[in-house]
Design a protein around this motif. Structure first.
Motif, short mmCIF file in Angstrom:
data_model
loop_
_atom_site.label_atom_id
_atom_site.label_comp_id
_atom_site.label_asym_id
_atom_site.label_seq_id
_atom_site.Cartn_x
_atom_site.Cartn_y
_atom_site.Cartn_z
N GLU A 5 10.38 -18.11 -24.96
CA GLU A 5 11.71 -18.70 -25.03
C GLU A 5 12.76 -17.64 -25.37
O GLU A 5 13.86 -17.64 -24.80
CB GLU A 5 11.77 -19.79 -26.10
N GLU A 9 15.90 -16.49 -23.06
CA GLU A 9 17.27 -16.60 -23.54
C GLU A 9 18.03 -15.28 -23.37
O GLU A 9 19.20 -15.27 -22.99
CB GLU A 9 17.30 -17.03 -25.01
N LYS A 12 18.81 -15.01 -19.71
CA LYS A 12 19.82 -16.01 -19.37
C LYS A 12 21.22 -15.53 -19.74
O LYS A 12 22.19 -15.80 -19.04
CB LYS A 12 19.50 -17.32 -20.09
N GLN A 13 21.31 -14.77 -20.83
CA GLN A 13 22.61 -14.29 -21.28
C GLN A 13 22.97 -12.93 -20.66
O GLN A 13 23.94 -12.30 -21.06
CB GLN A 13 22.67 -14.27 -22.80
N VAL A 68 18.39 -15.43 -30.76
CA VAL A 68 16.93 -15.47 -30.80
C VAL A 68 16.37 -15.01 -32.14
O VAL A 68 15.20 -15.24 -32.43
CB VAL A 68 16.29 -14.66 -29.64
N THR A 85 14.05 -23.50 -33.40
CA THR A 85 14.80 -24.26 -32.40
C THR A 85 14.60 -25.76 -32.51
O THR A 85 15.23 -26.50 -31.79
CB THR A 85 14.41 -23.83 -30.97
#
Length: 137
Positions: A5, A9, A12-13, A68, A85
């Protein structure tokens, strides 16, 4: 948050997920509680001879900014852990070993009543002490 995850992330960024970054995140994903940059450097040193504090800190702050990693300050030094999370909670943090225990109680209901005309944008609630294992040692 799990390692996969965290890596997703970062991608994704818009950041690169280099082997070194994955190794840094792997360290925190396997750690039980908060760890320091120094702990991370000791972990990375065998694979990345001469890794610099600048490189490590730059990535730690990027990971924090991306969400993160979580940070706290213990004994005057920044400590980091993989972000949680799942549901809203807080932590007890051992000042000796850095291990954490989730606390489901949140004092924000009372705080919001006491500050009813204030616009609260966020909060962080941590309890510090010595865990039972460190107390026995």
């Amino acid at each position: 948050m799990e390692l996969t995850e965290a890596i997703q992330e970062i991608k994704k960024q818009g950041y690169k997920t280099t082997t070194k970054r994955k190794d840094m995140l792997r360290f925190f994903a396997s750690a039980d509680g908060y760890r320091t940059a120094k702990d991370l450097i000791q972990y990375l040193e065998p694979a990345y001879k001469g890794i610099s504090f600048d490189t490590v800190y730059r990535n730690l702050y990027l990971f924090d900014e991306v969400g993160v990693l979580e940070t706290t300050e213990l004994n005057g030094e920044k400590h980091f852990r993989i972000s949680c999370t799942h549901q809203h909670h807080h932590h007890f943090i051992c000042k000796e070993c850095g291990k954490t225990k989730e606390i489901e109680v949140c004092p924000m209901d009372e705080v919001q009543q006491a500050l009813s005309n204030y616009a609260i944008e966020g909060h962080k609630f941590e309890i510090y002490g010595i865990c039972p294992i460190c107390q026995e040692a």
